[in-house]
Design a protein around this motif. Structure first.
Motif, PDB file in Angstrom:
ATOM      1  N   GLU A 112      30.403  89.212 -27.753  1.00  0.00           N
ATOM      2  CA  GLU A 112      29.748  88.235 -26.888  1.00  0.00           C
ATOM      3  C   GLU A 112      29.867  86.824 -27.461  1.00  0.00           C
ATOM      4  OE1 GLU A 112      25.414  87.194 -24.829  1.00  0.00           O
ATOM      5  OE2 GLU A 112      25.632  88.978 -26.089  1.00  0.00           O
ATOM      6  N   VAL A 113      30.197  85.878 -26.598  1.00  0.00           N
ATOM      7  CA  VAL A 113      30.308  84.473 -26.993  1.00  0.00           C
ATOM      8  C   VAL A 113      28.926  83.883 -27.236  1.00  0.00           C
ATOM      9  CG1 VAL A 113      30.958  82.184 -26.142  1.00  0.00           C
ATOM     10  CG2 VAL A 113      32.534  84.100 -25.883  1.00  0.00           C
ATOM     11  N   GLY A 114      27.953  84.296 -26.440  1.00  0.00           N
ATOM     12  CA  GLY A 114      26.609  83.750 -26.540  1.00  0.00           C
ATOM     13  C   GLY A 114      26.039  83.532 -25.147  1.00  0.00           C
ATOM     14  N   ASN A 115      24.799  83.103 -25.092  1.00  0.00           N
ATOM     15  CA  ASN A 115      24.138  82.843 -23.813  1.00  0.00           C
ATOM     16  C   ASN A 115      24.859  81.690 -23.106  1.00  0.00           C
ATOM     17  OD1 ASN A 115      22.210  83.039 -21.775  1.00  0.00           O
ATOM     18  ND2 ASN A 115      20.852  81.561 -22.757  1.00  0.00           N
ATOM     19  N   SER A 116      25.485  81.989 -21.989  1.00  0.00           N
ATOM     20  CA  SER A 116      26.329  80.983 -21.336  1.00  0.00           C
ATOM     21  C   SER A 116      26.214  81.100 -19.829  1.00  0.00           C
ATOM     22  CB  SER A 116      27.794  81.142 -21.761  1.00  0.00           C
ATOM     23  OG  SER A 116      28.278  82.426 -21.394  1.00  0.00           O
ATOM     24  N   THR A 117      26.615  80.046 -19.148  1.00  0.00           N
ATOM     25  CA  THR A 117      26.571  80.019 -17.689  1.00  0.00           C
ATOM     26  C   THR A 117      27.679  79.120 -17.171  1.00  0.00           C
ATOM     27  OG1 THR A 117      25.123  79.671 -15.773  1.00  0.00           O
ATOM     28  CG2 THR A 117      24.978  78.049 -17.543  1.00  0.00           C
ATOM     29  N   ALA A 118      27.825  79.114 -15.852  1.00  0.00           N
ATOM     30  CA  ALA A 118      28.743  78.216 -15.142  1.00  0.00           C
ATOM     31  C   ALA A 118      30.199  78.418 -15.550  1.00  0.00           C
ATOM     32  CB  ALA A 118      28.338  76.750 -15.342  1.00  0.00           C
ATOM     33  N   LEU A 119      30.579  79.683 -15.794  1.00  0.00           N
ATOM     34  CA  LEU A 119      31.992  79.970 -16.050  1.00  0.00           C
ATOM     35  C   LEU A 119      32.789  79.682 -14.784  1.00  0.00           C
ATOM     36  CD1 LEU A 119      34.279  81.212 -17.793  1.00  0.00           C
ATOM     37  CD2 LEU A 119      33.613  83.440 -16.864  1.00  0.00           C
ATOM     38  N   ALA A 120      33.841  78.893 -14.913  1.00  0.00           N
ATOM     39  CA  ALA A 120      34.635  78.503 -13.743  1.00  0.00           C
ATOM     40  C   ALA A 120      36.093  78.326 -14.141  1.00  0.00           C
ATOM     41  CB  ALA A 120      34.097  77.210 -13.135  1.00  0.00           C
ATOM     42  N   ILE A 121      36.972  78.612 -13.190  1.00  0.00           N
ATOM     43  CA  ILE A 121      38.412  78.431 -13.370  1.00  0.00           C
ATOM     44  C   ILE A 121      38.868  77.316 -12.440  1.00  0.00           C
ATOM     45  CG2 ILE A 121      40.677  79.536 -13.303  1.00  0.00           C
ATOM     46  CD1 ILE A 121      38.792  80.712 -15.364  1.00  0.00           C
ATOM     47  N   GLN A 122      39.677  76.408 -12.970  1.00  0.00           N
ATOM     48  CA  GLN A 122      40.207  75.311 -12.174  1.00  0.00           C
ATOM     49  C   GLN A 122      41.726  75.430 -12.085  1.00  0.00           C
ATOM     50  OE1 GLN A 122      38.294  74.232 -15.187  1.00  0.00           O
ATOM     51  NE2 GLN A 122      36.424  74.597 -14.031  1.00  0.00           N
ATOM     52  N   ILE A 168      46.221  75.767 -15.259  1.00  0.00           N
ATOM     53  CA  ILE A 168      45.010  76.546 -15.012  1.00  0.00           C
ATOM     54  C   ILE A 168      44.082  76.324 -16.198  1.00  0.00           C
ATOM     55  CG2 ILE A 168      44.055  78.799 -14.448  1.00  0.00           C
ATOM     56  CD1 ILE A 168      46.867  79.714 -13.718  1.00  0.00           C
ATOM     57  N   THR A 169      42.935  75.806 -15.931  1.00  0.00           N
ATOM     58  CA  THR A 169      41.967  75.519 -16.983  1.00  0.00           C
ATOM     59  C   THR A 169      40.656  76.219 -16.651  1.00  0.00           C
ATOM     60  OG1 THR A 169      41.288  73.468 -15.891  1.00  0.00           O
ATOM     61  CG2 THR A 169      43.004  73.311 -17.584  1.00  0.00           C
ATOM     62  N   GLY A 170      39.781  76.274 -17.624  1.00  0.00           N
ATOM     63  CA  GLY A 170      38.482  76.896 -17.420  1.00  0.00           C
ATOM     64  C   GLY A 170      37.407  76.175 -18.197  1.00  0.00           C
ATOM     65  N   SER A 171      36.170  76.489 -17.875  1.00  0.00           N
ATOM     66  CA  SER A 171      35.043  75.852 -18.551  1.00  0.00           C
ATOM     67  C   SER A 171      33.810  76.733 -18.418  1.00  0.00           C
ATOM     68  CB  SER A 171      34.765  74.462 -17.976  1.00  0.00           C
ATOM     69  OG  SER A 171      34.448  74.556 -16.587  1.00  0.00           O
ATOM     70  N   PHE A 172      32.883  76.558 -19.335  1.00  0.00           N
ATOM     71  CA  PHE A 172      31.564  77.173 -19.228  1.00  0.00           C
ATOM     72  C   PHE A 172      30.597  76.389 -20.097  1.00  0.00           C
ATOM     73  CE2 PHE A 172      33.771  79.498 -22.593  1.00  0.00           C
ATOM     74  CZ  PHE A 172      32.837  79.543 -23.626  1.00  0.00           C
ATOM     75  N   THR A 173      29.319  76.594 -19.869  1.00  0.00           N
ATOM     76  CA  THR A 173      28.276  75.940 -20.644  1.00  0.00           C
ATOM     77  C   THR A 173      27.665  76.959 -21.593  1.00  0.00           C
ATOM     78  OG1 THR A 173      27.798  74.447 -18.803  1.00  0.00           O
ATOM     79  CG2 THR A 173      26.146  74.611 -20.538  1.00  0.00           C
ATOM     80  N   LEU A 174      27.618  76.604 -22.870  1.00  0.00           N
ATOM     81  CA  LEU A 174      27.155  77.507 -23.915  1.00  0.00           C
ATOM     82  C   LEU A 174      25.834  77.002 -24.478  1.00  0.00           C
ATOM     83  CD1 LEU A 174      27.846  79.958 -25.766  1.00  0.00           C
ATOM     84  CD2 LEU A 174      29.038  78.336 -27.259  1.00  0.00           C
ATOM     85  N   TYR A 175      24.877  77.930 -24.680  1.00  0.00           N
ATOM     86  CA  TYR A 175      23.550  77.554 -25.151  1.00  0.00           C
ATOM     87  C   TYR A 175      23.230  78.083 -26.548  1.00  0.00           C
ATOM     88  CZ  TYR A 175      22.479  75.719 -20.553  1.00  0.00           C
ATOM     89  OH  TYR A 175      22.489  74.974 -19.408  1.00  0.00           O
TER      90      TYR A 175
END
Length: 337
Positions: free
Chosen positions: A28-38, A65-72
């Motif tokens: 697991e990477v950690g508590n995260s949200t808003a995973l998205a692919i562009q 193709i890029t991606g992003s997410f917010t990590l807490y």
């Protein structure tokens, strides 16, 4: 009238990572949200010059193709992933004879090499302001060593040994390497500063000096310093002054992340999702090969939960072969009964 089945999505889940082509499972990477692919595209069009209306042809090409997410979370594993950190573990235990220079300024924070167990005793010794040196019998050269300034050197014998007529090395107690220097140039290392001056006869290899630093006097907690989780802080009127300290203390179990020390590594990502809009139906996404960007900003404090904007590039996984298989990413969804 018939309508298509609702497939709306509110996604929660666990994002995991592993080194690309690794045979192990995802961590697991950690508590995260808003995973998205562009998907970035380059669109070329050919205008319809016959009628002047619309286009005669159009072609779109995916250029990235890029991606992003917010990590807490900001633990060792997260720093390794988003800041290319090399992480090592530090076991709890005793530390003795750790030397530090000091400026003798009230409020000065002296940071130890390890995090401090503040529930255990801390011993602080302030060495004398000078040390003595003795030329070894049998030296070829007749040069001298000037005054020695002590600022944080541990007590004991230090050996200065020549490797040539002008170059020398310095080792401390227990044969620890302190550094190297040359005749006529000021030397600073291991809490000692001095200059060796040439004489009428040049030094030869294996010529040596012994530098003796006497044991220091014990400083008093609450009078000379206070203990913090990071080291000690000097108090006004402290007897520590500009002569350094030698400390003994207990260190706590910790991790150390050396930022931007590791080489970039490619990863595979897996999102184990639950669709809250469909009563927790399972879905997942596997990103077969990604390259993480170093995060552009590392917030370290604030009044809100700190978050980290993580971005990455999705690359072609040329090892994934087979009819109908994507070399970029795959999405699976549970079907309703």
């Amino acid at each position: 009238m018939q309508y298509a089945q609702d497939r709306s999505l509110i996604g929660f889940g666990v994002l995991g990572a592993k080194p690309w082509q690794s045979q192990r499972g995802f961590a697991e990477v950690g508590n995260s949200t808003a995973l998205a692919i562009q998907h970035a595209t380059d669109k070329k069009t050919l205008r319809n010059f016959r009628t002047g209306i619309g286009n005669n042809n159009a072609k779109s090409q995916i250029t990235g193709i890029t991606g992003s997410f917010t990590l807490y979370d900001c633990g060792p594993a997260q720093l390794a992933l988003i800041l290319r950190a090399v992480v090592t573990g530090v076991a709890a235990g005793a530390v003795t004879g750790e030397a530090h220079p000091t400026g003798g300024v009230a409020g000065e924070m002296v940071v130890f090499k390890n995090l401090v167990d503040t529930s255990a005793p801390v011993t602080v010794l302030a060495p004398p302001a000078t040390a003595s040196s003795t030329a070894e019998l049998g030296n070829v050269g007749d040069g001298t060593m000037g005054a020695i300034v002590v600022n944080g050197a541990a007590s004991g014998n230090y050996i200065l040994e020549f490797t040539s007529s002008t170059a020398f090395t310095v080792t401390g107690p227990a044969a620890t390497s302190i550094g190297s220097g040359s005749v006529g140039t000021p030397f600073t290392g291991g809490g000692l500063s001095f200059t060796v001056t040439a004489g009428g006869t040049a030094f030869a290899a294996n010529d040596a000096f012994t530098i003796t630093v006497a044991a220091g006097s014990v400083m008093e907690a609450g009078v000379d310093y206070i203990v913090t989780p990071y080291g000690i802080q000097l108090l006004a009127g402290s007897a520590i002054a500009q002569r350094g300290i030698v400390v003994s203390y207990s260190k706590i179990k910790a991790s150390v992340a050396e930022i931007l020390k590791a080489a970039p590594t490619e990863q595979a990502l897996h999102f184990a999702g639950l669709n809250d809009a469909q009563n927790g139906m399972a879905y997942d996404v596997t990103l077969h090969r990604v390259s993480f960007d170093v995060i552009s900003e590392l917030p370290l404090n604030g009044e809100e939960y700190v978050s980290y904007n993580v971005t990455f590039e999705l690359l072609q996984d040329y090892t994934r072969l087979g009819e109908g298989l994507s070399q970029y990413y795959t999405m699976r969804q549970q079907e309703a009964a």
